[in-house]
Design an enzyme around this catalytic site. Structure first.
Site, mmCIF file in Angstrom:
data_model
loop_
_atom_site.group_PDB
_atom_site.id
_atom_site.type_symbol
_atom_site.label_atom_id
_atom_site.label_comp_id
_atom_site.label_asym_id
_atom_site.label_seq_id
_atom_site.Cartn_x
_atom_site.Cartn_y
_atom_site.Cartn_z
ATOM 1 N N TYR A 159 0.817 -1.208 0.000
ATOM 2 C CA TYR A 159 0.000 0.000 0.000
ATOM 3 C C TYR A 159 0.859 1.270 0.000
ATOM 4 O O TYR A 159 0.675 2.143 -0.859
ATOM 5 C CB TYR A 159 -0.955 -0.036 1.191
ATOM 6 C CG TYR A 159 -2.057 0.996 1.140
ATOM 7 C CD1 TYR A 159 -2.353 1.690 -0.033
ATOM 8 C CD2 TYR A 159 -2.809 1.276 2.278
ATOM 9 C CE1 TYR A 159 -3.364 2.635 -0.060
ATOM 10 C CE2 TYR A 159 -3.821 2.219 2.257
ATOM 11 C CZ TYR A 159 -4.087 2.903 1.091
ATOM 12 O OH TYR A 159 -5.084 3.840 1.063
ATOM 13 N N GLU A 173 2.060 6.316 -7.196
ATOM 14 C CA GLU A 173 1.005 7.162 -7.752
ATOM 15 C C GLU A 173 1.330 8.640 -7.585
ATOM 16 O O GLU A 173 1.167 9.441 -8.526
ATOM 17 C CB GLU A 173 -0.318 6.824 -7.068
ATOM 18 C CG GLU A 173 -0.833 5.432 -7.387
ATOM 19 C CD GLU A 173 -1.939 5.009 -6.441
ATOM 20 O OE1 GLU A 173 -2.609 5.906 -5.888
ATOM 21 O OE2 GLU A 173 -2.135 3.794 -6.253
#
Length: 239
Positions: free
Chosen positions: A161, A168
């Site tokens: 994660y 991103e």
């Protein structure tokens, strides 16, 4: 968050929902999850094969873009599935739409960033996460959930994660100069609609939104991990 593998559901609730599903719903969800597992497996194999054959990450996105776009867009059905499995429409919607935003409005639209290492970073984490998640759902629906799949779903995110979020954010940050220079998706005044929109500012807002959202989702996932794997009873405040 685009990289989250959680859909806001709790293990106990998932089991109860599974018991109340109609045969048709169970068959469809099983088919859907098997299809998505296979799709992300194909993507993972394609990424490994490309890297092995080419010895570089450049050109990877172009090689897998059609498959990636299809399966990530296909995930829109998960919002509709919320009516069947009774999970949070808001949480599911945010996570699915954020993924689609990254695929269509960032990577697809802004070509100069397609060969950035950060793109590979979050694509790899997405692949591992989704293979694990959809496998979990498939075996759970079939009433035959291997402990390793369950363990992987509630442990892999600890590393994946944060890495995915970093990938991103770096990708969006790398896109900012091009967006500012080209004015892509921006609408300037004056125009017949009398409305202005600055995509550059929009991307900055998206990046800032990670600050409050990431800790909330990450610690929620940690609580679910303790509850599912270690049987801890955790009382959460109801909204």
């Amino acid at each position: 968050m685009a990289s989250s593998e959680e859909d806001g559901s709790v293990e106990e609730k998932e089991n109860n929902k599974k018991k109340t599903l109609s045969p048709f719903a169970t068959a469809w969800l099983t088919f859907y999850n098997i299809t998505m597992t296979a799709g992300w497996l194909v993507l993972a194999v394609a990424m490994i094969r490309f890297s092995y054959q080419k010895g570089t990450h450049k050109g990877l996105y172009r090689n897998i873009q059609k498959t990636l776009k299809f399966f990530q867009t296909f995930a829109l059905l998960e919002i509709i599935h919320c009516a069947v499995v009774r999970t949070s429409v808001l949480v599911t919607g945010v996570q699915v739409l954020s993924r689609i935003f990254m695929v269509w409005f960032v990577i697809h639209s802004i070509r100069p960033i397609q060969n950035e290492e950060s793109v590979v970073l979050f694509l790899v984490t997405w692949a591992v996460t989704e293979i694990t998640r959809y496998s979990f759902y498939t075996f759970n629906l079939l009433n035959h959930l291997p402990y390793f799949i369950k363990w992987a779903r509630y442990n892999f995110f600890i590393i994946l994660y944060p890495i995915g979020v970093v990938g991103e954010l770096l990708t969006i940050y790398g896109a900012l100069p091009f967006v500012k220079k080209s004015g892509i998706y921006s609408l300037r005044l004056p125009n017949k609609y009398n409305v202005s929109f600055d995509y550059y500012t929009c991307l900055i807002i998206v990046m800032i939104s990670y600050i409050p959202l990431f800790p909330q989702l990450y610690f929620h996932m940690l609580r679910q991990r303790r509850k599912v794997l270690h049987g801890e009873v955790i009382k959460e405040k109801e909204d």
